[in-house]
Scaffold this motif. Structure first.
Motif, PDB file in Angstrom:
ATOM      1  N   LYS A 103       0.822  -1.206   0.000  1.00  0.00           N
ATOM      2  CA  LYS A 103       0.000   0.000   0.000  1.00  0.00           C
ATOM      3  C   LYS A 103       0.864   1.266   0.000  1.00  0.00           C
ATOM      4  N   LEU A 104       1.975   1.234   0.733  1.00  0.00           N
ATOM      5  CA  LEU A 104       2.888   2.382   0.726  1.00  0.00           C
ATOM      6  C   LEU A 104       3.411   2.647  -0.685  1.00  0.00           C
ATOM      7  N   THR A 113      -5.715   3.342  -3.055  1.00  0.00           N
ATOM      8  CA  THR A 113      -5.859   2.296  -2.054  1.00  0.00           C
ATOM      9  C   THR A 113      -6.472   2.922  -0.818  1.00  0.00           C
ATOM     10  N   ALA A 114      -7.235   2.154  -0.062  1.00  0.00           N
ATOM     11  CA  ALA A 114      -7.964   2.685   1.085  1.00  0.00           C
ATOM     12  C   ALA A 114      -7.012   3.160   2.182  1.00  0.00           C
ATOM     13  N   ASP A 254      -6.410  -7.887  -6.216  1.00  0.00           N
ATOM     14  CA  ASP A 254      -7.748  -7.723  -5.651  1.00  0.00           C
ATOM     15  C   ASP A 254      -8.034  -6.238  -5.458  1.00  0.00           C
ATOM     16  N   LEU A 255      -9.290  -5.851  -5.698  1.00  0.00           N
ATOM     17  CA  LEU A 255      -9.661  -4.449  -5.558  1.00  0.00           C
ATOM     18  C   LEU A 255     -11.136  -4.321  -5.207  1.00  0.00           C
ATOM     19  N   MET A 256     -11.494  -3.133  -4.751  1.00  0.00           N
ATOM     20  CA  MET A 256     -12.885  -2.798  -4.443  1.00  0.00           C
ATOM     21  C   MET A 256     -13.324  -1.637  -5.327  1.00  0.00           C
ATOM     22  N   LEU A 257     -14.641  -1.575  -5.575  1.00  0.00           N
ATOM     23  CA  LEU A 257     -15.242  -0.404  -6.193  1.00  0.00           C
ATOM     24  C   LEU A 257     -16.249   0.168  -5.211  1.00  0.00           C
ATOM     25  N   ASP A 258     -16.139   1.475  -4.906  1.00  0.00           N
ATOM     26  CA  ASP A 258     -17.116   2.055  -3.993  1.00  0.00           C
ATOM     27  C   ASP A 258     -18.428   2.327  -4.726  1.00  0.00           C
ATOM     28  N   SER A 259     -19.378   2.897  -4.023  1.00  0.00           N
ATOM     29  CA  SER A 259     -20.720   3.091  -4.593  1.00  0.00           C
ATOM     30  C   SER A 259     -20.718   4.058  -5.767  1.00  0.00           C
ATOM     31  N   LEU A 260     -19.647   4.860  -5.894  1.00  0.00           N
ATOM     32  CA  LEU A 260     -19.536   5.795  -7.014  1.00  0.00           C
ATOM     33  C   LEU A 260     -18.710   5.222  -8.161  1.00  0.00           C
ATOM     34  N   TYR A 264     -10.329   0.912  -5.472  1.00  0.00           N
ATOM     35  CA  TYR A 264      -9.355   0.912  -4.379  1.00  0.00           C
ATOM     36  C   TYR A 264      -8.636  -0.436  -4.385  1.00  0.00           C
ATOM     37  N   LEU A 265      -7.332  -0.395  -4.588  1.00  0.00           N
ATOM     38  CA  LEU A 265      -6.548  -1.617  -4.635  1.00  0.00           C
ATOM     39  C   LEU A 265      -6.399  -2.208  -3.235  1.00  0.00           C
ATOM     40  N   LEU A 266      -6.490  -3.534  -3.138  1.00  0.00           N
ATOM     41  CA  LEU A 266      -6.391  -4.219  -1.856  1.00  0.00           C
ATOM     42  C   LEU A 266      -5.043  -4.909  -1.673  1.00  0.00           C
TER      43      LEU A 266
END
Length: 310
Positions: A103-104, A113-114, A254-260, A264-266
């Motif tokens: 993440k760094l 990333t979150a 792996d990644l996430m998509l927010d509601s918009l 965000y990479l995990l």
């Protein structure tokens, strides 16, 4: 398939993911054998690495997961033995195994990333809860497959989640919750495979060890149902994230998509699972590659110039 010579399929090992690795290795071994490869199981938990030399093995298919197999240790040993192997090298494996340092690196390069905090026994847990907000994901920074991972949903529960994670690693990561869908992107060579959307039945925002390996009601959508332009952009992002840690050969991001729809990479997996629940084989099938062909393509990467003994 005499061009591969004698192949050791490394499986098992000593990490917390040994059972999964045994399943991955067995599947890879069966696939390679079906294709006429002279492949043999090799469990480093029960055999000395010197057996690779005395057994005259020509290359190694790494189906190990977690510590001492996916974290650069085995890669370094094989480099010293001058035996080519599948997947990423020492640096990428070590960095990717450490979620905090990954993440760094991403944050420094401007990749999304979150937000996070590193937890210790002396942390002000109430302050971290206030800063990141609830829910919070807590995980050992250097474990895989959601080992020791918790989702904190109640005020005052962060310390208990830290205690659970700290049983597996001294370095514990608290990560801000992203309210959205989780996706994974398989990497094969220079290409990103079709995205898979992950929908755990028990908790749609928590793809934990149970959802990965034990439950049969986790939903996997591939194709993921995203607009073509968005899928293309996310594949490009996953490749960039993989290459930034010096990943090569094959892996998974792996990644996430927010509601918009913001990504965000995990994390990066440099030696993903190859079981009947695994994601890279699933995406490969959608791309037109059956399991046997996928295993051969991964093994062929041992002919890369930096993997061929001098």
């Amino acid at each position: 398939m005499s061009k591969f010579g004698k192949v050791a399929v490394m499986l098992g090992g000593t990490s917390a993911e040994r059972p999964v690795s045994l399943n991955s290795g067995a599947a890879v071994l069966a696939a390679l054998t079906r294709q006429g490869v002279d492949a043999h199981p090799f469990d480093p938990a029960t055999r000395n690495l010197g057996d690779l030399i005395s057994g005259e093995f020509d290359r190694v298919f790494i189906a190990l997961h977690g510590r001492y197999g996916e974290d650069g240790c085995m890669q370094g040993a094989l480099d010293l033995l001058n035996i080519p192997y599948t997947g990423s090298g020492v640096m990428a494996s070590a960095i990717a195994m450490d979620k905090w340092r990954t993440k760094l690196l991403w944050r420094a390069a401007g990749l999304p990333t979150a937000d996070w905090e590193i937890l210790t026994a002396a942390s002000d847990f109430a302050a971290v809860e206030k800063k990141l907000g609830l829910p919070i994901f807590v995980k050992p920074a250097r474990e895989g497959s959601s080992i020791g991972m918790s989702k904190v949903t109640q005020t005052g529960a962060l310390q208990a989640a830290y205690d659970t994670a700290a049983e597996h690693d001294a370095l514990v990561l608290a990560e801000k919750f992203i309210d959205g869908a989780e996706f994974t992107v398989g990497i094969l060579g220079d290409s990103a495979l079709p995205l898979i959307r992950l929908e755990p039945a028990k908790d749609k925002s928590f793809y934990d060890f149970e959802a990965k390996y034990l439950r049969n009601d986790t939903r996997y959508q591939c194709p993921a149902g995203l607009p073509d332009a968005q899928e293309t952009a996310l594949r490009k992002l996953a490749l960039e994230a993989f290459r930034l840690v010096d990943g090569r050969g094959w892996g998974r991001v792996d990644l996430m998509l927010d509601s918009l729809g913001n990504p965000y990479l995990l994390e990066v997996n440099t030696s993903p699972g190859m079981t009947d629940h695994s994601l890279v084989p699933m995406a490969a099938r959608v791309a037109g590659l059956d399991f046997d062909v996928l295993c051969l393509k991964i093994l062929e990467q041992t002919f890369m110039p930096d993997r061929v003994p001098a």
